[in-house]
Write an enzyme that holds these catalytic residues in place. Structure first.
Site, short mmCIF file in Angstrom:
data_model
loop_
_atom_site.label_atom_id
_atom_site.label_comp_id
_atom_site.label_asym_id
_atom_site.label_seq_id
_atom_site.Cartn_x
_atom_site.Cartn_y
_atom_site.Cartn_z
N TRP A 5 -2.24 12.53 -0.03
CA TRP A 5 -1.20 11.69 0.56
C TRP A 5 -0.03 11.58 -0.43
CZ3 TRP A 5 1.54 7.17 -0.10
CH2 TRP A 5 2.16 6.65 1.06
N TRP A 57 -1.12 17.99 3.21
CA TRP A 57 -1.91 16.83 3.68
C TRP A 57 -1.48 16.38 5.06
CZ3 TRP A 57 -5.69 13.32 2.43
CH2 TRP A 57 -5.64 12.09 3.08
N GLN A 77 1.79 12.70 10.34
CA GLN A 77 2.06 12.31 8.96
C GLN A 77 1.70 13.48 8.05
OE1 GLN A 77 2.89 8.61 7.70
NE2 GLN A 77 4.05 9.56 9.34
N TRP A 124 -9.87 6.35 5.34
CA TRP A 124 -9.22 6.15 4.04
C TRP A 124 -10.23 5.82 2.95
CZ3 TRP A 124 -4.56 7.87 3.40
CH2 TRP A 124 -3.65 7.87 4.45
N ASP A 144 -2.13 10.47 10.22
CA ASP A 144 -2.02 10.05 11.63
C ASP A 144 -1.24 10.99 12.56
OD1 ASP A 144 -2.73 7.91 10.08
OD2 ASP A 144 -1.04 6.66 10.61
N ARG A 147 4.52 -2.14 10.37
CA ARG A 147 4.68 -0.69 10.57
C ARG A 147 4.04 -0.17 11.86
NH1 ARG A 147 1.31 -1.36 6.04
NH2 ARG A 147 -0.82 -0.62 6.31
N ASP A 148 4.32 1.12 12.10
CA ASP A 148 3.69 1.93 13.16
C ASP A 148 4.12 1.52 14.57
OD1 ASP A 148 2.47 2.86 10.86
OD2 ASP A 148 0.57 1.82 11.23
C1 FRU Z 1 -2.53 4.71 8.96
C2 FRU Z 1 -1.34 4.55 8.02
C3 FRU Z 1 -0.20 3.87 8.76
C4 FRU Z 1 1.01 4.35 8.01
C5 FRU Z 1 0.62 5.78 7.65
C6 FRU Z 1 1.17 6.26 6.34
O1 FRU Z 1 -3.39 5.73 8.62
O2 FRU Z 1 -1.73 3.84 6.87
O3 FRU Z 1 -0.31 2.47 8.83
O4 FRU Z 1 2.18 4.32 8.77
O5 FRU Z 1 -0.80 5.80 7.62
O6 FRU Z 1 0.93 7.61 6.17
#
Ligand code: FRU
Length: 495
Positions: A65, A38, A57, A293, A41, A164-165
């Protein structure tokens, strides 16, 4: 120093050796897809030691996921990528759990080393705990996690379950970071500064959501381009958009971002979590995950590739261009045109309602591009219908309304998985330039050099198929129409 857990890396690498299937249908040739498993991002985009680095990711073990790793690939031209060993494996308590992992983040070069700043997500009492962590590398391939991790926890009053991020940049000798957060039911972007990438100081909430910009801002990105500063983000629960930008000015002292223009980078269904970076020549390039998503309106299942053990693809890298009014255009990087082979070019065509224009068949499974220049002033047609991948049973329609100045992409008949339509407006002008790029499972449309972009995954049926252009309600004048394909090796430019 704490070495990256070599056993965890070896486990992924030996799994990959036996997991990669020999042949994959819908596999893109110019767009990045994972070796298996999978992908979501793009992370840590950076030009480092003469190559483009793309981290992402990744759940290597399943096409769904799961515990997030950072996959890693490099490229010389942003189109052809080589896989490198996994960069981050979730092997610390602060990134443990089935819903945990090494979440999204960014990369920066400092004193010759490559630093990755990412969100470590774990669980406590069923709630996510999200903190920011650092890893570094001397060679850009093997990473160590900082033993003092985490380097940053959510400042009050922001919740640690939605923090996050991190995206990092340099400004006037300091490092800055913007992080996605939530305040009550509103998305927010928090600004921090650091002298050294390890000690972080909270400055302020740069900007936050209004009623339509969502409850959490994922993957914020900040940069200066042309006359303006830009804040990009991917809003959760927005009733309007899945990617947005604001343009204005950041006051670095107060930490407040005053913005005056908002926009959308891509109007399609499949463009999320875009991240940008600057290359050696100063271009600002953006890459996004070509998906959405399950919680978003119009989510349309993950498609058929999961049956072959993989799921996920990145959009074509695009160069961000700042327009004087603060808007952004995002045409594909010039490397795309440089890799294109011209198959046919026709000029000065008039298409009447009775005789459509059939394009010569393009072989299954290869990437192709069509470029057309519609002379709107000379056309009397109400609409141009562009029917692609027509097998009789399945087809995808692009309807350009020359009256309303709108483009509608209809995927209700594209294949057994897709449905829905997307629509956007295009500028009122004497002509309209259209670029249609298709690669395996991704249809990207660019109007007027990326002023308007739309990305959609579709899964055209293999076999004999037709592409056809029809004029509806009058004649259609095409100044030019060209078709290109892409060879495996990069060939010389045509234009
Ligand atoms: C965005 C997200 C981010 C997170 C990641 C997890 O697509 O939800 O906020 O860090 O994916 O995989």
């Amino acid at each position: 120093m704490h070495k990256l857990n070599e056993k965890a890396v070896d486990k992924v690498e030996s799994y990959l050796k036996q997991a990669i299937p020999s042949k994959r249908s819908y596999n893109p040739s110019l767009h990045f897809a994972p070796p298996t498993g999978w992908l979501n991002d793009p992370n840590g985009l950076v030009y480092y030691k003469g190559q483009y680095h793309l981290f992402y990711q990744w759940n290597p073990y399943q096409p769904v996921w799961g515990p997030m790793h950072w996959g890693h690939a490099v490229s010389d031209d942003l189109l052809h990528w080589s896989h490198l060993p996994v960069a981050l494996v979730p092997d610390e308590p602060y990134e443990a759990g089935s819903q945990g992992g090494c979440f999204s983040g960014s990369a920066i070069e400092h004193d010759g080393k490559l630093y990755l700043i990412y969100t470590a997500s774990s669980q406590q009492d069923g709630q996510p705990i999200q903190v920011q962590c650092v890893a570094y590398s001397d060679d850009g391939v093997h990473f160590e996690k900082y033993p003092g991790n985490p380097v940053l926890t959510a400042p009050a009053p922001y919740d640690s379950h939605a923090f996050r991020d991190p995206k990092i940049w340099r400004h006037n000798g300091q490092f800055y970071m913007v992080c996605g957060a939530q305040h009550g039911d509103r998305g927010a972007a928090l600004l921090f500064s650091s002298p050294d990438l390890f000690y972080w100081h909270f400055i302020n909430c740069m900007a936050c959501s209004d009623d339509v910009m969502g409850s959490m801002w994922e993957c914020p990105d900040f940069f200066h381009l042309g006359e303006w500063d830009y804040l990009l983000f991917s809003p959760v629960d927005s009733s309007v958009h899945q990617n947005m930008y604001l343009s204005g000015r950041l006051d670095y002292h107060t930490g407040v971002f005053i913005w005056n223009t908002s926009g959308v980078l891509d109007w399609g269904m499949d463009f999320y979590a875009p991240q940008s970076f600057c290359d050696a020549g100063g271009r600002r390039i953006v890459i996004a995950w070509a998906n959405r998503w399950e919680w978003m309106p119009w989510w349309k299942n993950w498609g058929p590739t999961a049956q072959q053990g993989w799921c996920g693809v990145m959009n074509i890298p695009r160069q961000l261009i700042a327009c004087a009014d603060g808007r952004l255009a995002a045409p594909p990087v010039r490397e795309l045109m440089q890799a294109a082979w011209l198959l046919s070019r026709r000029s000065g065509l008039i298409v009447s309602p009775d005789d459509g224009l059939a394009m010569s068949a393009i072989p299954d499974g290869s990437a192709f591009m069509m470029r057309l220049s519609i002379n709107i002033n000379a056309s009397t047609a109400d609409e141009l219908l562009c029917r692609l991948f027509d097998t009789g049973a399945y087809y995808t329609d692009l309807r350009f309304s020359l009256q309303q100045k709108t483009l509608c992409i209809d995927m209700n008949h594209s294949d057994a998985w897709s449905y829905g339509c997307v629509e956007c407006s295009f500028p009122q002008a004497a002509s309209l330039d259209v670029m249609i790029l298709f690669d395996g499972l991704l249809l990207e449309v660019f109007l007027n050099e990326g002023e308007v972009c739309l990305s959609n995954r579709i899964y055209p049926a293999p076999g004999l198929r037709q592409d056809r252009f029809c004029a509806i309600g009058g004649i259609l004048c095409l100044d030019e129409i060209s078709v290109y394909d892409f060879a495996v090796e990069v060939k010389s430019s045509l234009e």
